[in-house]
Motif scaffolding. Structure first.
Motif, PDB file in Angstrom:
ATOM      1  N   PRO A 139       0.845  -1.201   0.000  1.00 34.39           N
ATOM      2  CA  PRO A 139       0.000   0.000   0.000  1.00 34.39           C
ATOM      3  C   PRO A 139       0.876   1.245   0.000  1.00 34.39           C
ATOM      4  CG  PRO A 139      -0.039  -1.082   2.151  1.00 34.39           C
ATOM      5  CD  PRO A 139       0.741  -1.971   1.226  1.00 34.39           C
ATOM      6  N   PRO A 140       0.373   2.310  -0.588  1.00 35.76           N
ATOM      7  CA  PRO A 140       1.170   3.545  -0.611  1.00 35.76           C
ATOM      8  C   PRO A 140       1.356   4.080   0.801  1.00 35.76           C
ATOM      9  CG  PRO A 140      -1.044   3.965  -1.407  1.00 35.76           C
ATOM     10  CD  PRO A 140      -0.927   2.485  -1.209  1.00 35.76           C
ATOM     11  N   ARG A 141       2.475   4.724   1.007  1.00 38.76           N
ATOM     12  CA  ARG A 141       2.741   5.367   2.293  1.00 38.76           C
ATOM     13  C   ARG A 141       2.268   6.808   2.194  1.00 38.76           C
ATOM     14  NH1 ARG A 141       6.488   8.197   5.216  1.00 38.76           N
ATOM     15  NH2 ARG A 141       7.861   8.590   3.464  1.00 38.76           N
ATOM     16  N   ILE A 142       1.491   7.228   3.195  1.00 40.24           N
ATOM     17  CA  ILE A 142       0.961   8.587   3.226  1.00 40.24           C
ATOM     18  C   ILE A 142       1.570   9.298   4.425  1.00 40.24           C
ATOM     19  CG2 ILE A 142      -1.125  10.007   3.404  1.00 40.24           C
ATOM     20  CD1 ILE A 142      -2.665   7.512   2.315  1.00 40.24           C
ATOM     21  N   TYR A 165       1.506  13.808   1.491  1.00 42.97           N
ATOM     22  CA  TYR A 165       2.434  13.261   0.502  1.00 42.97           C
ATOM     23  C   TYR A 165       2.186  11.761   0.405  1.00 42.97           C
ATOM     24  CZ  TYR A 165       4.923  17.666   1.063  1.00 42.97           C
ATOM     25  OH  TYR A 165       5.247  19.000   1.098  1.00 42.97           O
ATOM     26  N   VAL A 166       2.212  11.250  -0.818  1.00 38.09           N
ATOM     27  CA  VAL A 166       2.021   9.821  -1.051  1.00 38.09           C
ATOM     28  C   VAL A 166       3.263   9.277  -1.723  1.00 38.09           C
ATOM     29  CG1 VAL A 166       0.710   8.099  -2.366  1.00 38.09           C
ATOM     30  CG2 VAL A 166      -0.493   9.947  -1.182  1.00 38.09           C
ATOM     31  N   ASP A 167       3.726   8.144  -1.220  1.00 41.40           N
ATOM     32  CA  ASP A 167       4.858   7.437  -1.819  1.00 41.40           C
ATOM     33  C   ASP A 167       4.365   6.063  -2.241  1.00 41.40           C
ATOM     34  OD1 ASP A 167       7.191   6.117  -2.523  1.00 41.40           O
ATOM     35  OD2 ASP A 167       8.338   6.879  -0.816  1.00 41.40           O
ATOM     36  N   ARG A 168       4.332   5.852  -3.544  1.00 37.47           N
ATOM     37  CA  ARG A 168       3.924   4.561  -4.097  1.00 37.47           C
ATOM     38  C   ARG A 168       5.130   3.714  -4.468  1.00 37.47           C
ATOM     39  NH1 ARG A 168      -0.747   6.954  -8.110  1.00 37.47           N
ATOM     40  NH2 ARG A 168      -2.398   7.092  -6.573  1.00 37.47           N
ATOM     41  N   GLY A 169       6.284   4.067  -3.918  1.00 36.87           N
ATOM     42  CA  GLY A 169       7.503   3.316  -4.183  1.00 36.87           C
ATOM     43  C   GLY A 169       8.483   4.050  -5.072  1.00 36.87           C
ATOM     44  N   VAL A 225      -6.100   9.510   1.675  1.00 39.09           N
ATOM     45  CA  VAL A 225      -5.402  10.780   1.895  1.00 39.09           C
ATOM     46  C   VAL A 225      -6.313  11.780   2.602  1.00 39.09           C
ATOM     47  CG1 VAL A 225      -4.294  12.745   0.757  1.00 39.09           C
ATOM     48  CG2 VAL A 225      -3.845  10.420  -0.057  1.00 39.09           C
ATOM     49  N   GLY A 226      -7.542  11.951   2.117  1.00 39.17           N
ATOM     50  CA  GLY A 226      -8.468  12.888   2.737  1.00 39.17           C
ATOM     51  C   GLY A 226      -8.770  12.512   4.180  1.00 39.17           C
TER      52      GLY A 226
END
Length: 169
Positions: free
Chosen positions: A5-8, A62-66, A106-107
């Motif tokens: 899962p993406p890191r937020i 901020y989102v990190d999808r890798g 995110v929201g």
């Protein structure tokens, strides 16, 4: 095994983020069909968010999808005051998540962070308004326990609901 899962990550906006904050405001205005109404400039935001007397604060998601972090959303807020509770409140002026990051939480994370700020600053409530045609946002807010106020589309979390929202992970 599927993709991780993406890191937020939610971070307070800093003065160096003024250009990004303005860009996200413009994207929100376009989404709300009011792009031509944005009068904010980097200088106005710099002065009013980071000057000698800041009038508002912002949190950036901020989102990190890798492949590294990307700015995904914004919550801009300030304090108001309730004469009825005798305490400050936290007013969410704008919440925006870029379309490509919607559905990732995110929201929700931005609202949880604001609820924690409100709780930690001993606010009596957190409020915001939403456009009446924005059904996805209305459903989202109601799903978190917000209440629509009669005659106003104002959403509020307070008391145990604020505590529950602040306790979410």
């Amino acid at each position: 095994m599927g993709d991780a899962p993406p890191r937020i990550r939610i971070a307070p906006a800093e003065e160096r983020d003024v250009g990004l904050v303005l860009q996200l405001i413009r994207e929100l205005a376009a989404y709300e069909r009011a792009a031509d109404q944005v009068e904010a400039t980097e200088e106005l935001l710099r002065r009013n968010l980071f000057g000698p007397r800041p009038y508002a604060e912002a949190a950036i998601a901020y989102v990190d999808r890798g492949a590294g972090e990307q700015p995904a959303g914004l919550a801009l807020f300030f304090h108001n005051f309730s004469t009825w509770t005798g305490r400050p409140g936290l007013y969410l002026e704008d919440l925006f998540v870029r379309p490509e990051f919607r559905g990732l939480g995110v929201g929700r994370m931005l609202l949880v962070q604001l609820a924690r700020i409100a709780r930690d600053r001993e606010c009596g409530r957190m409020e915001w308004v939403v456009l009446d045609w924005n059904e996805p946002s209305i459903r989202f807010y109601l799903g978190l326990g917000a209440q629509q106020m009669k005659d106003w589309i104002i959403h509020r979390v307070s008391g145990p609901t604020l505590d529950r929202l602040a306790a979410l992970e």
